[in-house]
Scaffold this motif. Structure first.
Motif, short mmCIF file in Angstrom:
data_model
loop_
_atom_site.label_atom_id
_atom_site.label_comp_id
_atom_site.label_asym_id
_atom_site.label_seq_id
_atom_site.Cartn_x
_atom_site.Cartn_y
_atom_site.Cartn_z
N LEU A 149 5.72 -5.99 0.98
CA LEU A 149 5.36 -4.59 1.15
C LEU A 149 6.57 -3.76 1.56
N ALA A 150 7.32 -4.27 2.53
CA ALA A 150 8.51 -3.55 3.00
C ALA A 150 9.53 -3.40 1.88
N PHE A 151 9.73 -4.48 1.13
CA PHE A 151 10.69 -4.42 0.02
C PHE A 151 10.28 -3.35 -0.98
N ASP A 152 9.01 -3.36 -1.38
CA ASP A 152 8.54 -2.42 -2.40
C ASP A 152 8.58 -0.98 -1.90
N LEU A 153 8.20 -0.75 -0.65
CA LEU A 153 8.24 0.60 -0.10
C LEU A 153 9.67 1.11 -0.01
N ALA A 154 10.58 0.27 0.47
CA ALA A 154 11.99 0.66 0.57
C ALA A 154 12.60 0.88 -0.80
N ALA A 155 12.21 0.05 -1.76
CA ALA A 155 12.73 0.21 -3.12
C ALA A 155 12.25 1.51 -3.76
N ARG A 156 11.15 2.05 -3.26
CA ARG A 156 10.64 3.33 -3.76
C ARG A 156 11.20 4.52 -2.97
N GLY A 157 12.10 4.24 -2.00
CA GLY A 157 12.76 5.32 -1.28
C GLY A 157 12.17 5.66 0.07
N LEU A 158 11.18 4.89 0.53
CA LEU A 158 10.58 5.14 1.84
C LEU A 158 11.30 4.34 2.92
N ILE A 285 -10.32 -2.57 8.98
CA ILE A 285 -10.88 -2.21 7.67
C ILE A 285 -12.36 -1.84 7.81
N ARG A 286 -13.10 -2.60 8.63
CA ARG A 286 -14.51 -2.27 8.85
C ARG A 286 -14.67 -0.89 9.48
N LYS A 287 -13.69 -0.50 10.30
CA LYS A 287 -13.77 0.79 10.99
C LYS A 287 -13.23 1.94 10.15
N GLY A 288 -12.74 1.64 8.94
CA GLY A 288 -12.32 2.73 8.05
C GLY A 288 -10.87 2.75 7.66
N ALA A 289 -10.07 1.78 8.13
CA ALA A 289 -8.67 1.73 7.69
C ALA A 289 -8.62 1.44 6.19
N ARG A 290 -7.60 1.97 5.52
CA ARG A 290 -7.46 1.75 4.08
C ARG A 290 -7.01 0.31 3.83
N LEU A 291 -7.75 -0.39 2.98
CA LEU A 291 -7.39 -1.76 2.62
C LEU A 291 -6.16 -1.72 1.73
N VAL A 292 -5.16 -2.55 2.06
CA VAL A 292 -3.89 -2.56 1.33
C VAL A 292 -3.65 -3.91 0.69
N GLN A 293 -3.33 -3.88 -0.60
CA GLN A 293 -2.92 -5.09 -1.30
C GLN A 293 -1.50 -4.98 -1.84
N ARG A 294 -1.06 -3.76 -2.07
CA ARG A 294 0.27 -3.54 -2.61
C ARG A 294 0.79 -2.19 -2.13
N ALA A 295 2.09 -1.96 -2.35
CA ALA A 295 2.72 -0.72 -1.87
C ALA A 295 2.10 0.51 -2.51
N ASP A 296 1.68 0.42 -3.77
CA ASP A 296 1.09 1.58 -4.43
C ASP A 296 -0.17 2.08 -3.73
N ASP A 297 -0.91 1.17 -3.07
CA ASP A 297 -2.10 1.59 -2.33
C ASP A 297 -1.72 2.58 -1.23
N ILE A 298 -0.59 2.33 -0.61
CA ILE A 298 -0.11 3.19 0.48
C ILE A 298 0.39 4.52 -0.08
N ILE A 299 1.20 4.45 -1.13
CA ILE A 299 1.79 5.66 -1.71
C ILE A 299 0.70 6.56 -2.29
N GLU A 300 -0.30 5.99 -2.94
CA GLU A 300 -1.39 6.79 -3.50
C GLU A 300 -2.17 7.50 -2.40
N GLU A 301 -2.44 6.81 -1.30
CA GLU A 301 -3.20 7.40 -0.20
C GLU A 301 -2.41 8.53 0.46
N LEU A 302 -1.09 8.35 0.56
CA LEU A 302 -0.25 9.32 1.25
C LEU A 302 0.27 10.42 0.33
N ALA A 303 -0.08 10.37 -0.96
CA ALA A 303 0.47 11.33 -1.92
C ALA A 303 0.30 12.79 -1.47
#
Length: 391
Positions: A149-158, A285-303
């Motif tokens: 996750l860290a690699f992919d996020l950093a590779a995308r400029g975050l 996750i049960r309380k409402g946190a966004r389930l994450v499987q890949r970096a794109d899940d994070i980027i899409e939510e934060l768009a």
């Protein structure tokens, strides 16, 4: 009160004066960040706080007589001077809350530290940051997930933010560095005694490719009670917090709670229901946190948040829109000169990031950050294998 010293060499001017007096306030007995902020709001400048009379100090809300006397009788000016000199000798910046170099996201916190110690470099683009935290006693699944996750996020400029602790924190920093990206660590001790000791090399690497920061003075040991306190800064620096593995009593859940209190997004990686390390994340996750499987899940939510930051611009200055018409139509957003240059070499067919980098002579890590901004603006799209084309 003993007379305070003149601004130390190399700290002349108003910012140096603020540094001396805010550091003195940080060293004063029973004066925490929120008390210091109330005093600053009341008196306008750090020096004026120490020049105020006892009745004036006591007239400020929640400033007790003992606190007021502690400020008026402060006699640690030599300690202040030694602290500044020792930090300078070690290449550590001591940054007061009033300084322009103080991180903007942290200034928004009600309990922002009035002094920050910074080794390395903070940049404007670090406002595009994601925190990744998790268990010190990680599983192999947690290690691979956090690093990827860290690699992919950093590779995308975050920028990746964490706490440099053993386990998930460490591999998250290393994943970001392996991608050639930026990473920031927030410590629960003085920057002259990095903890844990086995991460001394990582500490140096982070200073070269990001920064390490702390609100604790030089020499401060890594006391247990320091770490929950530093967690608010980890979440404060980030747009969102990703929890990879956590037990139900994990400090990572404290970071998540700080993020919630600060209005930040919370993400969690689902885990094996049969192990304790998954109990905390699955509960989030049960309380409402966004389930994450890949970096794109994070980027899409934060768009939407990222788009808002991009709309405001990094410098606050407006730019003339001289790009072709099809770029100007992108949601009314400003297009920087570097982004325009990228658009001129992209076409309808996907082009690999390395090819774009060679054509424009831009370092790939920086280029990926610019491409991410263009993606968020709806101007370019990425396909598999880091290939990009214009819409």
């Amino acid at each position: 009160m003993k007379k305070d010293p003149s601004s130390p060499a190399g700290q002349a001017g108003s910012s140096g004066d603020d540094l001396v007096h805010l550091l003195a306030l940080a060293f004063a007995n029973d004066v925490g960040p929120m008390t210091a902020r109330r005093l600053l709001a009341a008196f306008g400048s750090p020096r004026t706080i120490f020049e105020a009379s006892l009745p004036e100090l006591e007239s400020v809300g929640q400033i007790s007589a003992s606190r007021a006397h502690g400020i008026k009788e402060f006699d640690g000016w030599d300690k202040v001077t030694r602290e500044i000199a020792a930090a300078r000798e070690r290449g550590i910046a001591v940054v007061p809350f009033t300084d322009a170099a103080y991180p903007g996201p942290l200034k928004q916190l009600d309990d922002a530290p009035i002094i920050l110690y910074i080794k390395g470099t903070l940049r404007e683009e670090d406002r595009y940051a994601i925190a990744i935290v998790g268990s010190r006693d990680m599983t192999d699944y947690g290690r691979k997930t956090a690093e990827n996750l860290a690699f992919d996020l950093a590779a995308r400029g975050l920028t990746v933010v964490s706490g440099m602790a053993r386990g998930i924190d460490t591999v998250s920093h290393r994943g970001a560095l392996r991608a050639g990206g930026r990473s920031i660590a927030v410590l629960g001790c003085g920057l002259d005694r990095p903890y844990p000791s086995e991460n001394k090399r990582l500490f140096t690497e982070l200073c070269d490719a990001g920064a390490v920061i702390s609100e604790f003075p030089l020499g401060a040991p890594p006391l247990r009670e320091n770490f929950p306190r530093r967690n608010r800064l980890i979440s404060g620096l980030a747009l969102g917090v990703v929890v990879v593995e956590a037990t139900m009593d994990s400090g990572s859940l404290i970071t998540a709670q700080y993020a919630l209190d600060q209005g930040k997004d919370i993400f969690a990686v689902p885990g094996n229901i049969s192990i304790p390390n998954a109990e905390g994340t699955n509960s989030l996750i049960r309380k409402g946190a966004r389930l994450v499987q890949r970096a794109d899940d994070i980027i899409e939510e934060l768009a939407p948040v990222l788009r808002g930051l991009l709309r405001s611009g990094s410098s606050g200055r407006s730019e003339k829109k001289t790009a072709p018409r099809r770029f100007d139509a992108a949601a009314g957003l400003e297009i920087s000169d570097e982004e325009k240059a990228i658009c001129t070499v992209l076409g309808d067919q996907p082009k690999h990031v390395d090819t774009i980098a060679r054509e424009l002579k831009i370092a790939p890590p920086k280029l990926l950050g610019l491409l991410l901004r263009l993606e968020i603006k709806g101007i370019v799209r990425q396909t598999e294998g880091k290939n990009f084309y214009i819409l």
